[in-house]
Design an enzyme around this catalytic site. Structure first.
Site, PDB file in Angstrom:
ATOM      1  N   THR A 130       0.358 -27.067  23.118  1.00  0.00           N
ATOM      2  CA  THR A 130       0.240 -26.402  23.862  1.00  0.00           C
ATOM      3  C   THR A 130      -0.838 -25.523  23.995  1.00  0.00           C
ATOM      4  O   THR A 130      -0.703 -25.070  22.433  1.00  0.00           O
ATOM      5  CB  THR A 130       1.574 -25.363  24.194  1.00  0.00           C
ATOM      6  OG1 THR A 130       0.791 -24.141  24.567  1.00  0.00           O
ATOM      7  CG2 THR A 130       2.002 -24.148  22.562  1.00  0.00           C
ATOM      8  N   ASP A 131      -1.402 -25.220  24.306  1.00  0.00           N
ATOM      9  CA  ASP A 131      -2.498 -24.551  24.500  1.00  0.00           C
ATOM     10  C   ASP A 131      -1.929 -22.857  23.851  1.00  0.00           C
ATOM     11  O   ASP A 131      -2.771 -22.127  23.622  1.00  0.00           O
ATOM     12  CB  ASP A 131      -3.958 -23.608  25.152  1.00  0.00           C
ATOM     13  CG  ASP A 131      -2.957 -23.362  26.686  1.00  0.00           C
ATOM     14  OD1 ASP A 131      -1.480 -23.364  26.830  1.00  0.00           O
ATOM     15  OD2 ASP A 131      -2.997 -22.827  28.252  1.00  0.00           O
ATOM     16  N   GLU A 132      -0.793 -22.135  23.782  1.00  0.00           N
ATOM     17  CA  GLU A 132      -0.424 -21.543  23.270  1.00  0.00           C
ATOM     18  C   GLU A 132      -0.124 -20.881  22.519  1.00  0.00           C
ATOM     19  O   GLU A 132      -0.863 -19.658  21.571  1.00  0.00           O
ATOM     20  CB  GLU A 132       0.883 -20.905  23.967  1.00  0.00           C
ATOM     21  CG  GLU A 132       1.160 -20.839  24.897  1.00  0.00           C
ATOM     22  CD  GLU A 132       2.737 -20.220  25.950  1.00  0.00           C
ATOM     23  OE1 GLU A 132       3.136 -19.900  25.404  1.00  0.00           O
ATOM     24  OE2 GLU A 132       2.704 -20.636  27.141  1.00  0.00           O
ATOM     25  N   TYR A 155       7.635 -19.102  20.533  1.00  0.00           N
ATOM     26  CA  TYR A 155       7.852 -19.760  21.239  1.00  0.00           C
ATOM     27  C   TYR A 155       6.008 -20.604  20.673  1.00  0.00           C
ATOM     28  O   TYR A 155       6.239 -21.742  19.786  1.00  0.00           O
ATOM     29  CB  TYR A 155       7.025 -20.020  22.405  1.00  0.00           C
ATOM     30  CG  TYR A 155       7.082 -21.009  23.516  1.00  0.00           C
ATOM     31  CD1 TYR A 155       7.723 -22.530  22.671  1.00  0.00           C
ATOM     32  CD2 TYR A 155       6.108 -21.043  24.281  1.00  0.00           C
ATOM     33  CE1 TYR A 155       7.126 -23.965  23.646  1.00  0.00           C
ATOM     34  CE2 TYR A 155       5.397 -22.551  24.328  1.00  0.00           C
ATOM     35  CZ  TYR A 155       5.726 -23.923  24.523  1.00  0.00           C
ATOM     36  OH  TYR A 155       5.132 -24.955  24.386  1.00  0.00           O
ATOM     37  N   LYS A 159       5.364 -23.353  17.616  1.00  0.00           N
ATOM     38  CA  LYS A 159       5.015 -24.639  18.494  1.00  0.00           C
ATOM     39  C   LYS A 159       3.868 -25.164  17.435  1.00  0.00           C
ATOM     40  O   LYS A 159       3.591 -25.701  16.966  1.00  0.00           O
ATOM     41  CB  LYS A 159       4.064 -24.811  19.545  1.00  0.00           C
ATOM     42  CG  LYS A 159       5.012 -24.964  20.400  1.00  0.00           C
ATOM     43  CD  LYS A 159       5.994 -26.394  20.743  1.00  0.00           C
ATOM     44  CE  LYS A 159       4.898 -27.488  21.097  1.00  0.00           C
ATOM     45  NZ  LYS A 159       5.851 -28.646  21.300  1.00  0.00           N
TER      46      LYS A 159
HETATM   47  P1  NAD Z   1      11.431 -28.603  29.054  1.00  0.00           P
HETATM   48  O1  NAD Z   1      12.069 -27.575  28.528  1.00  0.00           O
HETATM   49  O2  NAD Z   1      11.542 -28.977  30.432  1.00  0.00           O
HETATM   50  O3  NAD Z   1      12.176 -30.156  28.316  1.00  0.00           O
HETATM   51  C1  NAD Z   1      12.347 -30.483  26.527  1.00  0.00           C
HETATM   52  C2  NAD Z   1      13.156 -31.583  26.214  1.00  0.00           C
HETATM   53  O4  NAD Z   1      13.556 -31.420  24.629  1.00  0.00           O
HETATM   54  C3  NAD Z   1      14.905 -31.106  26.944  1.00  0.00           C
HETATM   55  O5  NAD Z   1      15.225 -32.311  27.937  1.00  0.00           O
HETATM   56  C4  NAD Z   1      15.534 -31.105  25.802  1.00  0.00           C
HETATM   57  O6  NAD Z   1      17.248 -31.153  26.451  1.00  0.00           O
HETATM   58  C5  NAD Z   1      14.583 -31.310  24.728  1.00  0.00           C
HETATM   59  N1  NAD Z   1      14.716 -30.837  23.574  1.00  0.00           N
HETATM   60  C6  NAD Z   1      15.406 -29.692  23.502  1.00  0.00           C
HETATM   61  N2  NAD Z   1      15.483 -29.851  22.027  1.00  0.00           N
HETATM   62  C7  NAD Z   1      16.334 -31.207  21.313  1.00  0.00           C
HETATM   63  C8  NAD Z   1      16.392 -31.060  20.585  1.00  0.00           C
HETATM   64  N3  NAD Z   1      16.836 -30.238  19.140  1.00  0.00           N
HETATM   65  N4  NAD Z   1      16.401 -32.969  20.193  1.00  0.00           N
HETATM   66  C9  NAD Z   1      15.775 -33.244  20.803  1.00  0.00           C
HETATM   67  N5  NAD Z   1      16.195 -33.317  21.969  1.00  0.00           N
HETATM   68  C10 NAD Z   1      15.358 -32.055  22.472  1.00  0.00           C
HETATM   69  O7  NAD Z   1       9.567 -28.941  27.842  1.00  0.00           O
HETATM   70  P2  NAD Z   1       8.848 -29.311  28.605  1.00  0.00           P
HETATM   71  O8  NAD Z   1       8.037 -28.129  29.258  1.00  0.00           O
HETATM   72  O9  NAD Z   1       8.364 -30.378  29.726  1.00  0.00           O
HETATM   73  O10 NAD Z   1       7.164 -29.550  27.922  1.00  0.00           O
HETATM   74  C11 NAD Z   1       7.352 -30.481  27.332  1.00  0.00           C
HETATM   75  C12 NAD Z   1       6.540 -31.131  25.472  1.00  0.00           C
HETATM   76  O11 NAD Z   1       5.302 -29.913  26.411  1.00  0.00           O
HETATM   77  C13 NAD Z   1       6.755 -29.509  24.700  1.00  0.00           C
HETATM   78  O12 NAD Z   1       7.197 -29.674  23.670  1.00  0.00           O
HETATM   79  C14 NAD Z   1       5.860 -28.457  24.498  1.00  0.00           C
HETATM   80  O13 NAD Z   1       5.555 -27.770  23.992  1.00  0.00           O
HETATM   81  C15 NAD Z   1       4.809 -29.171  25.500  1.00  0.00           C
HETATM   82  N6  NAD Z   1       4.108 -28.383  26.187  1.00  0.00           N
HETATM   83  C16 NAD Z   1       5.041 -27.891  28.189  1.00  0.00           C
HETATM   84  C17 NAD Z   1       3.519 -27.437  28.942  1.00  0.00           C
HETATM   85  C18 NAD Z   1       4.257 -26.591  30.263  1.00  0.00           C
HETATM   86  O14 NAD Z   1       4.004 -25.955  31.053  1.00  0.00           O
HETATM   87  N7  NAD Z   1       5.713 -26.534  30.158  1.00  0.00           N
HETATM   88  C19 NAD Z   1       2.490 -26.697  28.342  1.00  0.00           C
HETATM   89  C20 NAD Z   1       1.973 -27.826  26.724  1.00  0.00           C
HETATM   90  C21 NAD Z   1       2.772 -28.416  26.401  1.00  0.00           C
HETATM   91  P1  TYD Z   2       5.470 -19.135  32.464  1.00  0.00           P
HETATM   92  O1  TYD Z   2       5.868 -20.375  33.580  1.00  0.00           O
HETATM   93  O2  TYD Z   2       7.070 -18.289  32.095  1.00  0.00           O
HETATM   94  O3  TYD Z   2       4.588 -20.083  31.149  1.00  0.00           O
HETATM   95  P2  TYD Z   2       3.950 -19.141  30.011  1.00  0.00           P
HETATM   96  O4  TYD Z   2       4.496 -18.052  29.640  1.00  0.00           O
HETATM   97  O5  TYD Z   2       3.984 -20.568  29.232  1.00  0.00           O
HETATM   98  O6  TYD Z   2       2.795 -18.822  30.442  1.00  0.00           O
HETATM   99  O7  TYD Z   2       5.035 -18.059  32.427  1.00  0.00           O
HETATM  100  C1  TYD Z   2       3.740 -18.358  33.833  1.00  0.00           C
HETATM  101  C2  TYD Z   2       2.807 -17.198  33.608  1.00  0.00           C
HETATM  102  O8  TYD Z   2       4.125 -16.274  34.913  1.00  0.00           O
HETATM  103  C3  TYD Z   2       3.247 -15.827  32.501  1.00  0.00           C
HETATM  104  O9  TYD Z   2       2.112 -14.895  32.709  1.00  0.00           O
HETATM  105  C4  TYD Z   2       4.539 -14.759  32.424  1.00  0.00           C
HETATM  106  C5  TYD Z   2       4.375 -15.019  34.352  1.00  0.00           C
HETATM  107  N1  TYD Z   2       6.184 -15.172  34.759  1.00  0.00           N
HETATM  108  C6  TYD Z   2       6.266 -13.631  36.070  1.00  0.00           C
HETATM  109  O10 TYD Z   2       5.626 -13.035  35.746  1.00  0.00           O
HETATM  110  N2  TYD Z   2       7.683 -13.554  36.134  1.00  0.00           N
HETATM  111  C7  TYD Z   2       8.821 -14.286  35.907  1.00  0.00           C
HETATM  112  O11 TYD Z   2       9.575 -14.518  36.359  1.00  0.00           O
HETATM  113  C8  TYD Z   2       8.172 -15.523  34.841  1.00  0.00           C
HETATM  114  C9  TYD Z   2       9.160 -16.571  35.076  1.00  0.00           C
HETATM  115  C10 TYD Z   2       6.777 -16.400  34.717  1.00  0.00           C
END
Ligand code: NAD
Ligand code: TYD
Length: 348
Positions: A130-132, A155, A159
């Site tokens: 992630t970019d975080e 988090y 990462k």
């Molecule tokens: P998500 O939470 O929707 O899915 C995570 C999946 O991992 C779930 O299916 C869960 O069951 C599985 N999981 C969790 N713990 C586990 C374990 N101990 N063993 C096996 N499986 C396990 O997450 P997402 O949003 O789909 O993100 C996927 C990846 O992409 C993550 O690594 C996240 O850091 C990265 N990412 C997410 C975003 C975003 O905007 N959602 C952006 C950049 C990177």
């Molecule tokens: P989120 O979807 O949790 O992603 P991330 O924190 O990983 O960027 O949140 C996106 C943005 O929205 C973040 O600045 C937090 C804000 N947010 C709210 O204002 N209200 C909410 O209920 C949630 C879940 C997030």
């Protein structure tokens, strides 16, 4: 190619699995997922019967199990997405993040080194991040591959730790790795604890729309299918050992995203213009809330010819349609433990 995808039952993972199962019939794809609250096999109902696809339920924190799986399956490639992924949950309970994101990633790295030692040719271990990890931006500038790490939530720190381990295994053991750091994703099958699906769910049900602080924090939104395409491109054509930043070039203040969702949904639901905006409720800010994320994805464009699809409004509108048409999915994932989470997080 025998390919392991971890976390394939989650939001991004399910889009990646679907893309690879459909586009690479010659691959043998194993989706390993522990099916935590965020994992849902209904996300993959349309590919579950495909002959090049198999689901394995398992936990990446279970070292013996992971080693055994690698011995039995003899994977050629790994795309690692399994993670605890929600910042707010990492604040109320960081342990699971350290276990899954750090220890779980180390287990996969160790198993890959063990399985591939002596012959790493043609192998690839792709870590999706992630970019975080880069921290928080001020008004100017963007994150790129050379930005120093400065994670600020449990988090993002977990990462960042996993990214460091992945790079260390490349330098120390010669593990053929790839890493990408992506901005916020949106799209179908997104668990409604994250901003966009949560707001859609609450507008639909006429519930308060919680906006943290003043709603002025900025995120760079990328369509999840664009991210899956970037993962495909980096996995197949990325330079081993390299990192790629992935972003939407699409910065929005949270409050503006919420207002846009209100406007689009008022139209779709036949409500009076402005009706859903009245549901907006400013709530206590997230501790350590990162102000702004933005990605400079020039490297991905220049080297691998990847660009995000535009425009945001169109894809967001399609995303809303998916949630409105998949009522049963939304109802299923927001029942049971979701209610307890929601009550705890938002005091209602
Ligand atoms: P998500 O939470 O929707 O899915 C995570 C999946 O991992 C779930 O299916 C869960 O069951 C599985 N999981 C969790 N713990 C586990 C374990 N101990 N063993 C096996 N499986 C396990 O997450 P997402 O949003 O789909 O993100 C996927 C990846 O992409 C993550 O690594 C996240 O850091 C990265 N990412 C997410 C975003 C975003 O905007 N959602 C952006 C950049 C990177
Ligand atoms: P989120 O979807 O949790 O992603 P991330 O924190 O990983 O960027 O949140 C996106 C943005 O929205 C973040 O600045 C937090 C804000 N947010 C709210 O204002 N209200 C909410 O209920 C949630 C879940 C997030």
């Amino acid at each position: 190619m025998k390919l392991l995808i971890t976390g394939g039952a989650g939001f991004i993972g399910s889009h990646v699995v679907r893309r690879f199962v459909r586009n690479y019939p010659q691959y043998s794809i194993v989706n390993l997922d522990a099916l935590t609250y965020a994992g849902n096999l209904a996300n993959l109902a349309d590919v579950q019967g495909e002959s090049n696809y198999r689901f394995v339920k398992g936990d990446i924190t279970d070292k013996e199990f992971i080693q055994q799986l690698f011995r039995e399956e003899q994977f050629d490639g790994v795309i690692h997405l399994a993670a605890e992924s929600h910042v707010d949950r990492s604040i109320s309970g960081p342990d699971a993040f350290i276990q899954t994101n750090v220890v779980g990633t180390a287990n996969l790295l160790n198993a890959a080194v063990e399985s591939w030692k002596g012959n790493m040719d043609g192998k690839r271990f792709y870590h999706v991040s992630t970019d975080e990890v880069f921290g928080s931006l001020g008004a100017e500038g963007k994150f790129s591959e050379t930005t120093a790490y400065d994670p600020r939530s449990p988090y993002s720190a977990s990462k960042a730790s996993s990214d460091h381990l992945v790079r260390a295994y490349h330098h120390t053991y010669g593990l053929p790795i790839l890493i990408s750091n992506c901005s916020n994703n949106y799209g179908s099958h997104h668990f409604p604890e994250k901003l966009i699906p949560l707001i859609i769910h609450n507008i639909k049900n006429k519930k308060p729309l919680p906006v943290y602080g003043k709603g002025e924090n900025i995120r760079d939104w990328l369509w999840v299918e664009d991210h899956a395409r970037a993962i495909d491109v980096v996995f197949h054509r990325g330079k081993l050992g390299d990192t790629y930043c992935v972003g939407g070039n699409n910065e929005w203040k949270n409050i503006d995203v919420v207002k846009l969702l209100c406007k689009l949904m008022d139209e779709k639901l036949g409500r009076v213009d402005g009706e859903s905006e009245q549901l907006i409720t400013y709530v206590t800010d997230r501790p350590g809330h990162d102000a702004r994320y933005a990605i400079d994805a020039t490297k991905l464009k220049t080297e691998l010819d990847w660009e995000p699809t535009q425009p945001f409004e169109t894809l967001l509108s399609q995303t809303i349609d998916w949630y409105l048409q998949n009522d049963a999915w939304l109802e299923q994932v927001t029942s049971g433990s979701y209610r307890n989470y929601y009550e705890q997080q938002y005091n209602r």
